[in-house]
Design a protein around this motif. Structure first.
Motif, mmCIF file in Angstrom:
data_model
loop_
_atom_site.group_PDB
_atom_site.id
_atom_site.type_symbol
_atom_site.label_atom_id
_atom_site.label_comp_id
_atom_site.label_asym_id
_atom_site.label_seq_id
_atom_site.Cartn_x
_atom_site.Cartn_y
_atom_site.Cartn_z
ATOM 1 N N GLY A 217 2.491 -5.711 10.617
ATOM 2 C CA GLY A 217 1.802 -5.341 9.385
ATOM 3 C C GLY A 217 0.776 -6.353 8.905
ATOM 4 O O GLY A 217 -0.304 -5.976 8.434
ATOM 5 N N ILE A 218 1.094 -7.641 9.002
ATOM 6 C CA ILE A 218 0.157 -8.673 8.537
ATOM 7 C C ILE A 218 -1.134 -8.600 9.340
ATOM 8 O O ILE A 218 -2.242 -8.641 8.784
ATOM 9 C CB ILE A 218 0.803 -10.064 8.642
ATOM 10 N N GLU A 219 -0.989 -8.485 10.647
ATOM 11 C CA GLU A 219 -2.168 -8.418 11.519
ATOM 12 C C GLU A 219 -2.999 -7.172 11.234
ATOM 13 O O GLU A 219 -4.232 -7.245 11.097
ATOM 14 C CB GLU A 219 -1.711 -8.437 12.978
ATOM 15 N N LYS A 220 -2.352 -6.020 11.138
ATOM 16 C CA LYS A 220 -3.080 -4.775 10.901
ATOM 17 C C LYS A 220 -3.801 -4.792 9.557
ATOM 18 O O LYS A 220 -4.964 -4.375 9.454
ATOM 19 C CB LYS A 220 -2.109 -3.586 10.962
ATOM 20 N N LEU A 221 -3.100 -5.279 8.541
ATOM 21 C CA LEU A 221 -3.688 -5.304 7.204
ATOM 22 C C LEU A 221 -4.857 -6.283 7.128
ATOM 23 O O LEU A 221 -5.896 -5.984 6.536
ATOM 24 C CB LEU A 221 -2.610 -5.691 6.184
ATOM 25 N N ALA A 222 -4.698 -7.465 7.751
ATOM 26 C CA ALA A 222 -5.760 -8.467 7.727
ATOM 27 C C ALA A 222 -7.029 -7.939 8.384
ATOM 28 O O ALA A 222 -8.150 -8.148 7.877
ATOM 29 C CB ALA A 222 -5.290 -9.738 8.427
ATOM 30 N N LYS A 223 -6.883 -7.238 9.501
ATOM 31 C CA LYS A 223 -8.049 -6.690 10.181
ATOM 32 C C LYS A 223 -8.661 -5.544 9.387
ATOM 33 O O LYS A 223 -9.892 -5.385 9.364
ATOM 34 C CB LYS A 223 -7.659 -6.222 11.580
ATOM 35 N N ILE A 225 -8.761 -5.081 6.068
ATOM 36 C CA ILE A 225 -9.502 -5.503 4.867
ATOM 37 C C ILE A 225 -10.264 -6.806 5.087
ATOM 38 O O ILE A 225 -10.851 -7.350 4.152
ATOM 39 C CB ILE A 225 -8.569 -5.626 3.647
ATOM 40 N N ASP A 226 -10.240 -7.315 6.324
ATOM 41 C CA ASP A 226 -10.934 -8.555 6.683
ATOM 42 C C ASP A 226 -10.514 -9.715 5.773
ATOM 43 O O ASP A 226 -11.345 -10.433 5.205
ATOM 44 C CB ASP A 226 -12.459 -8.369 6.612
ATOM 45 N N ALA A 227 -9.204 -9.886 5.643
ATOM 46 C CA ALA A 227 -8.658 -10.922 4.766
ATOM 47 C C ALA A 227 -8.329 -12.187 5.541
ATOM 48 O O ALA A 227 -7.941 -12.144 6.707
ATOM 49 C CB ALA A 227 -7.396 -10.410 4.072
ATOM 50 N N VAL A 228 -8.472 -13.315 4.886
ATOM 51 C CA VAL A 228 -8.045 -14.595 5.444
ATOM 52 C C VAL A 228 -6.517 -14.592 5.524
ATOM 53 O O VAL A 228 -5.843 -14.164 4.582
ATOM 54 C CB VAL A 228 -8.514 -15.766 4.552
ATOM 55 N N VAL A 229 -5.971 -15.056 6.645
ATOM 56 C CA VAL A 229 -4.523 -15.134 6.808
ATOM 57 C C VAL A 229 -4.082 -16.584 6.665
ATOM 58 O O VAL A 229 -4.602 -17.471 7.351
ATOM 59 C CB VAL A 229 -4.067 -14.591 8.181
ATOM 60 N N ILE A 230 -3.161 -16.822 5.758
ATOM 61 C CA ILE A 230 -2.614 -18.160 5.562
ATOM 62 C C ILE A 230 -1.098 -18.103 5.731
ATOM 63 O O ILE A 230 -0.512 -17.028 5.799
ATOM 64 C CB ILE A 230 -2.961 -18.721 4.166
ATOM 65 N N PHE A 231 -0.489 -19.260 5.815
ATOM 66 C CA PHE A 231 0.972 -19.310 5.773
ATOM 67 C C PHE A 231 1.380 -19.977 4.477
ATOM 68 O O PHE A 231 0.831 -20.989 4.074
ATOM 69 C CB PHE A 231 1.563 -20.074 6.958
#
Length: 296
Positions: A217-223, A225-231
């Motif tokens: 889900g994190i990967e699909k959602l980030a792509k 909406i083109d969101a920056v992924v952080i931890f």
């Protein structure tokens, strides 16, 4: 019968509310009692914890595993009472006990017109940290959650999590919700180490030396909406006090290969757990599927 069950649930919640009014020093006395009950008397999921640790750290001796087990159950007591405290904790106390190390990062990405997706694990007090993240910005703060089986309890828990303005979104509503937010800046948190049900397993990786199904889900959602992924990295400073750091993992999600984002947040969580394993949720049945069931 259903009405009686609901009354019982409401009674239990009322008791928990009263307990949450206790000062932290009293709650930690309660935590010490909880440790004795869970570890020695009830032996709560002792075999699950032991097996998870042995399989995750084959290089460790049984004496080292035993030490981590006791440390884990000590911390589990603290986790339970601190999570109860969320019901009534004040903003002043929350800011003091859950401190961000780099809050400026949020405005840095928002100034670029970028939304943020934070991966988090069941590590340290993730619930208290999620509550603290709501204080970082006034833009839309989204917590994606897995619904509980009891609807009344689920609603109550979500009310507590949303005390400081977060928007609660059930996992199955995630894509629809973010489509509706496509013109807004959002800061979202998703717990990355949930276990998919068998028919939803689409990707398996090696995590802590074991074949492990993970959500994409994190990967699909980030792509999408083109969101920056952080931890969302949480560290325990001392009893009752934490700090969290937002660690950038992927800034250009649409330029990544398939599963690159997923592997990035899984590997980061794995390293955190290896550094201080006593703070992860070892009593969770994370590996309830055997390899042959995963690949079936």
């Amino acid at each position: 019968m259903a009405a009686i069950k609901q009354l019982w649930v409401k009674f239990c919640v009322s008791i928990l509310y009263l307990i949450s009014l206790l000062p932290f020093w009293a709650l930690y006395l309660l935590s010490d009692v909880i440790y004795v009950i869970l570890f020695y008397l009830v032996r709560y999921r002792r075999q699950v914890v032991h097996n998870n640790l042995v399989n995750s750290f084959p290089e460790k001796s049984l004496a080292e595993i035993s030490t981590i087990e006791k440390q884990y159950y000590h911390y589990l007591g603290d986790l339970l009472v601190e999570t109860l405290k969320m019901i009534t904790i004040s903003e002043k106390s929350l800011r003091k006990r859950m401190q961000p190390t780099n809050p400026e990062l949020v405005n840095h990405y928002f100034a670029q017109g970028r939304s943020i997706i934070a991966a988090a694990g069941h590590y340290c007090n993730w619930e208290l940290a999620i509550l603290g993240f709501s204080l970082l910005t006034t833009e839309k703060r989204v917590i994606v959650y897995k619904p509980l089986s009891n609807a009344w309890v689920n609603d109550y828990v979500n009310q507590v999590r949303a005390r400081y303005g977060a928007i609660m979104v059930a996992m199955k509503q995630t894509l629809r919700t973010f489509v509706s937010y496509r013109n807004d800046l959002t800061f979202s948190v998703l717990v990355s180490d949930q276990t998919p049900v068998r028919h939803e397993i689409n990707y398996v990786t090696t995590f802590l030396n074991q074949p492990t199904p993970v959500f994409l889900g994190i990967e699909k959602l980030a792509k999408m909406i083109d969101a920056v992924v952080i931890f969302y990295k949480i560290e325990r400073v001392k009893r009752g006090y934490y700090r969290f750091t937002m660690v950038p993992l992927i800034e250009q999600p649409k330029q990544t290969a398939e599963h690159e984002i997923t592997e990035a947040h899984v590997r980061f969580l794995e390293q955190i757990i290896r550094d201080k394993p006593q703070y992860w949720l070892w009593s969770h049945r994370r590996w309830k599927y055997k390899p042959e069931e995963i690949n079936a």
